[in-house]
Design a protein around this motif. Sequence first.
Motif, PDB file in Angstrom:
ATOM      1  N   ASP A 132       0.840  -1.191   0.000  1.00 52.25           N
ATOM      2  CA  ASP A 132       0.000   0.000   0.000  1.00 52.25           C
ATOM      3  C   ASP A 132       0.886   1.255   0.000  1.00 52.25           C
ATOM      4  O   ASP A 132       0.959   1.990   0.985  1.00 52.25           O
ATOM      5  CB  ASP A 132      -0.922  -0.037   1.222  1.00 52.25           C
ATOM      6  CG  ASP A 132      -2.021   0.995   1.171  1.00 52.25           C
ATOM      7  OD1 ASP A 132      -2.087   1.729   0.165  1.00 52.25           O
ATOM      8  OD2 ASP A 132      -2.812   1.077   2.127  1.00 52.25           O
ATOM      9  N   GLN A 133       1.541   1.505  -1.116  1.00 51.29           N
ATOM     10  CA  GLN A 133       2.569   2.542  -1.185  1.00 51.29           C
ATOM     11  C   GLN A 133       2.029   3.955  -1.086  1.00 51.29           C
ATOM     12  O   GLN A 133       2.727   4.863  -0.651  1.00 51.29           O
ATOM     13  CB  GLN A 133       3.352   2.396  -2.500  1.00 51.29           C
ATOM     14  CG  GLN A 133       4.534   3.344  -2.622  1.00 51.29           C
ATOM     15  CD  GLN A 133       5.371   3.031  -3.842  1.00 51.29           C
ATOM     16  OE1 GLN A 133       5.032   2.159  -4.645  1.00 51.29           O
ATOM     17  NE2 GLN A 133       6.495   3.741  -3.983  1.00 51.29           N
ATOM     18  N   TYR A 134       0.778   4.165  -1.455  1.00 49.99           N
ATOM     19  CA  TYR A 134       0.269   5.527  -1.565  1.00 49.99           C
ATOM     20  C   TYR A 134      -0.674   5.931  -0.433  1.00 49.99           C
ATOM     21  O   TYR A 134      -1.325   6.965  -0.494  1.00 49.99           O
ATOM     22  CB  TYR A 134      -0.408   5.710  -2.926  1.00 49.99           C
ATOM     23  CG  TYR A 134       0.581   5.519  -4.052  1.00 49.99           C
ATOM     24  CD1 TYR A 134       1.536   6.492  -4.324  1.00 49.99           C
ATOM     25  CD2 TYR A 134       0.584   4.344  -4.796  1.00 49.99           C
ATOM     26  CE1 TYR A 134       2.465   6.311  -5.331  1.00 49.99           C
ATOM     27  CE2 TYR A 134       1.516   4.154  -5.813  1.00 49.99           C
ATOM     28  CZ  TYR A 134       2.457   5.147  -6.075  1.00 49.99           C
ATOM     29  OH  TYR A 134       3.383   4.959  -7.067  1.00 49.99           O
ATOM     30  N   LYS A 135      -0.734   5.103   0.608  1.00 51.75           N
ATOM     31  CA  LYS A 135      -1.530   5.501   1.774  1.00 51.75           C
ATOM     32  C   LYS A 135      -0.829   6.660   2.479  1.00 51.75           C
ATOM     33  O   LYS A 135       0.364   6.611   2.773  1.00 51.75           O
ATOM     34  CB  LYS A 135      -1.699   4.329   2.738  1.00 51.75           C
ATOM     35  CG  LYS A 135      -2.537   4.697   3.962  1.00 51.75           C
ATOM     36  CD  LYS A 135      -2.644   3.563   4.962  1.00 51.75           C
ATOM     37  CE  LYS A 135      -3.443   4.001   6.182  1.00 51.75           C
ATOM     38  NZ  LYS A 135      -3.506   2.944   7.212  1.00 51.75           N
ATOM     39  N   LEU A 136      -1.575   7.714   2.745  1.00 51.49           N
ATOM     40  CA  LEU A 136      -0.995   8.896   3.388  1.00 51.49           C
ATOM     41  C   LEU A 136      -0.712   8.645   4.865  1.00 51.49           C
ATOM     42  O   LEU A 136      -1.453   7.935   5.543  1.00 51.49           O
ATOM     43  CB  LEU A 136      -1.947  10.086   3.248  1.00 51.49           C
ATOM     44  CG  LEU A 136      -2.234  10.564   1.822  1.00 51.49           C
ATOM     45  CD1 LEU A 136      -3.233  11.711   1.855  1.00 51.49           C
ATOM     46  CD2 LEU A 136      -0.957  10.984   1.112  1.00 51.49           C
TER      47      LEU A 136
END
Length: 325
Positions: A132-136
């Motif tokens: 989940d690379q783009y979870k803030l």
Amino acid sequence: MQKVNLLVSFKTDLNQKKLINDGLMDLCDISYLDEALDRKRAIEYSDIILAWNPLREFNNEEYSLMKRIKFMQLLSAGGDHLPAELLNMDFNIAGNVGAYSLPMAEHVMAMVLALAKDLKDAHNKLKQGIFDQYKLNKSLRGSICAIIGFGGIGKATANLMRAFGCKIFALNTSGKTDENVDFIGTIKDLEYVLKNADVIVISLPLTKSTKGLIGERELLWMKPDAILVNVARGEIIEERVFYEFLKTHPDFKAGIDAWWVEPFRHGKFEMHYPFLDLPNIIGSPHNSAMVPEAITIAIKHAIDNVKRYVSREKIKGIFRKEEYL
């Protein structure tokens, strides 16, 4: 200056004993309770006691032997574990103020960063094969850190938080400080700081006035995505209310180092609610101070306070007994 009799009531290793002897032998005749051939005599003839956890080091019958005692210095910082029999006695008892502040501040910072960056969730997802690379995640820069209890631990924490670009809102008993803070107040200002804080650090002692300080009302004052870290005592926060709040507010995160039933104070560890099953908390076993040099530093702090007492200088950390009885 006539020497006074100092009794060390906790078990020491050779290095700790050398530290105590080298630091106090010019001022005190030192004896060690675990080496005493006659415990009764050792207690009766002592003027000062250097203790860690008197509840474990003395039995109930031995408190009555402390007729000569004029001062007790604890290795521990807090006094909430002291028995009423001891608190009712006519001598001053001092906590080890500031002895553990630096490693505890590091522990606070570690918990805050882990929670802000959601490392627990990221780790668990990776274990499941989820990238989940783009979870803030949350940045600390520009956020407000409320420090509830601005003593040694609170000040050391503030120093680290400032390095990450945080503003510091602090509460203490006087509402005054020489430290670099953006707001300083007392418990009367609790609502104001909790409503504005992104991070809340609990680092004040457990007393009559702080027990249950954080309940449902106070939790609802906090931001829905705030981070709360408690390195003080569990009972400062209402346990059931806190569990239910964490369960129903998944964006709120907590780091719990101080629990409600712990071995040092209660003789056992007991959890009444399944906090560790919740995804939004990180727990540790009240070991925030336990770095390799922790006890050495604590003994040095305690020795310095004993020296102050013997030299008739101002003693640090004297408990207001009415806050505990």
